[in-house]
Design an enzyme around this catalytic site. Sequence first.
Site, mmCIF file in Angstrom:
data_model
loop_
_atom_site.group_PDB
_atom_site.id
_atom_site.type_symbol
_atom_site.label_atom_id
_atom_site.label_comp_id
_atom_site.label_asym_id
_atom_site.label_seq_id
_atom_site.Cartn_x
_atom_site.Cartn_y
_atom_site.Cartn_z
ATOM 1 N N ASP A 167 0.887 -1.201 -0.580
ATOM 2 C CA ASP A 167 -0.072 0.005 -0.075
ATOM 3 C C ASP A 167 1.273 1.012 -0.084
ATOM 4 O O ASP A 167 1.878 0.878 0.251
ATOM 5 C CB ASP A 167 -0.824 -0.572 1.351
ATOM 6 C CG ASP A 167 -1.768 0.987 0.763
ATOM 7 O OD1 ASP A 167 -2.553 1.806 0.712
ATOM 8 O OD2 ASP A 167 -3.019 1.380 2.127
ATOM 9 N N ASP A 359 -8.580 -7.285 0.938
ATOM 10 C CA ASP A 359 -7.422 -6.948 2.740
ATOM 11 C C ASP A 359 -7.993 -6.520 3.147
ATOM 12 O O ASP A 359 -9.122 -5.540 3.269
ATOM 13 C CB ASP A 359 -5.834 -6.323 1.613
ATOM 14 C CG ASP A 359 -6.277 -4.333 2.069
ATOM 15 O OD1 ASP A 359 -6.134 -4.349 3.615
ATOM 16 O OD2 ASP A 359 -6.880 -3.766 1.193
ATOM 17 N N CYS A 397 -13.764 -27.305 8.185
ATOM 18 C CA CYS A 397 -12.829 -26.749 8.104
ATOM 19 C C CYS A 397 -11.644 -27.359 8.175
ATOM 20 O O CYS A 397 -11.746 -29.144 9.456
ATOM 21 C CB CYS A 397 -12.510 -25.378 8.676
ATOM 22 S SG CYS A 397 -10.295 -24.869 8.481
ATOM 23 N N CYS A 399 -8.105 -26.679 8.637
ATOM 24 C CA CYS A 399 -6.366 -26.425 8.962
ATOM 25 C C CYS A 399 -6.544 -26.737 10.030
ATOM 26 O O CYS A 399 -7.034 -28.425 11.309
ATOM 27 C CB CYS A 399 -7.512 -25.064 9.776
ATOM 28 S SG CYS A 399 -8.259 -24.065 10.760
ATOM 29 N N CYS A 402 -8.597 -27.068 13.339
ATOM 30 C CA CYS A 402 -10.048 -27.655 13.649
ATOM 31 C C CYS A 402 -9.727 -28.916 13.410
ATOM 32 O O CYS A 402 -10.713 -29.936 13.931
ATOM 33 C CB CYS A 402 -10.008 -27.461 11.673
ATOM 34 S SG CYS A 402 -11.239 -25.500 12.482
ATOM 35 N N HIS A 427 -6.319 -20.612 11.694
ATOM 36 C CA HIS A 427 -8.148 -20.995 11.353
ATOM 37 C C HIS A 427 -8.340 -19.503 10.583
ATOM 38 O O HIS A 427 -9.841 -20.187 9.599
ATOM 39 C CB HIS A 427 -8.582 -21.372 12.591
ATOM 40 C CG HIS A 427 -10.054 -21.151 12.344
ATOM 41 N ND1 HIS A 427 -11.465 -22.654 11.755
ATOM 42 C CD2 HIS A 427 -11.013 -19.847 12.157
ATOM 43 C CE1 HIS A 427 -12.090 -22.160 11.141
ATOM 44 N NE2 HIS A 427 -12.572 -21.084 11.355
#
Length: 502
Positions: A167, A359, A397, A399, A402, A427
Amino acid sequence: MSPLASVRWSLRLVLSPVATPRPSPPHRRHYRRCHSVRPQFHGKSAAHGAARQLNAVARSDPGISSSSSSSSSSSSMALEFEVLATHKRARAARMTLPHHSCLTPMFMPVGTQGTIKGLTAQQLQQLGCQVVLGNTYHLANRPGADVIADAGGLHAFMDWPRGLLTDSGGFQMVSLLHLADITERGVEFQSPVDGSRMLLTPEESIAIQVNLQATPTQLPGAQNKIGADIIMALDDVVSSLVSGPRIEEATHRTLRWMDRCMQGELKAHSRPHDQNLFGIVQGGLDPTLRDICLKGLIQRDLPGYAIGGLAGGEDKDAFWRVVAQCTAALPANKPRYVMGVGYPLDIVVCSALGADMYDCVYPTRTARFATALIPEGVLKLKHAAMAHDHRPIDASCSCLACRNYSRAYLHSLVTKDPVGCHLLTMHNIAYMMQLTRSMHDAILSNTFPSFVVDFLKKQFPHGDVPQWVQSAMQVAEIDISPALRSAPHSAPHSAPHSASPH
């Protein structure tokens, strides 16, 4: 004094001793249309009045140029953007950058100073992150552009092989307004560390972003010779809650600063094979000013465009109408980036309206406050009900958190051990990656309306979908009537951004 020398002088003031893969998509034979750019590639406020005006332009007012027109070529040599499939305004695309080939819609986690708090670059790759965002102002303050350039560029400095977007530092005109003086020349910040002054002009913003890279002689590997794949032009950012002459001033100044970014000694296009300069559409909640900025930036034929000045507390009805106006006018063959948007509901709505990139710090910041993102909304792990809940955060999920840990275990950690925040950050990023992947796949398979309905049913099980979402979906031509039917009473309802143990 040259722009680069001025930047280095400014940085010395700031940094005084006091300062501290996704699989390939299926065959495209069923796609209804395909726009592509194949360049040579080397690597409740004052919003209500404006909202009424935006109601017309959001529905493709004839005065707004249509995004249905496209070109088969582009002047950009560091970006290839190909729309693979569409459903009405929503689109699934592939954007090839010097460091990574990305699929959109895409969410970019914010690594302000070259890191996502609590995670390594390798973990981000495993989670499927495609592009990470850094901030020019904060990187220039710490560790400093020269330090990063000496390390071989930001990619090498943070050990990140995929896409980077930096940015311009413009957002700090809002977030650090009490420390900033804004003039036509640029914005002068007072360091929050030691009180020293730093002048950030459009030219110097580009110089810092260019300086966040090694020169070709520093490292032999081509992947390490360049910095951010996408760099943002410095814009005059005003809070979305402000109205009046200041908004008009900022709109026209943004266009003038765009030209200074493009024409300065260290202009982005001095490295057209390495970096892509995106412009930012400003104009507040005023559709006329937005149109002026849109037309001005489109005339400059940039590799991509961002929609800025939103997600600052404005009324949601005004928010979506600005997004709809901008996506309808921006070129169909260029990426469209809505800045600062991170709520899952907002991302689904903006994607339905034709946006590609997002974002926000929200997913990672909310994890540090012990809150997990789930299909039904959010899950607050500090809640007493979590102490004896041995289910995973989200059974759907895959991940690490999880797969291996229960809500009860995480509840026991979140107020006592940083491991808990680390797992929740993993997560939440995994959730955002899966959300955008699912949208991409649904558009490819022509099932996007069903995806939106299923998403809304989980977020609003009683059918109380906000009116602004209903209005946005009408413009997006997506029938969400099945999600508006009242559902049988089950678990207590959780609004998308409120706390619930269920």
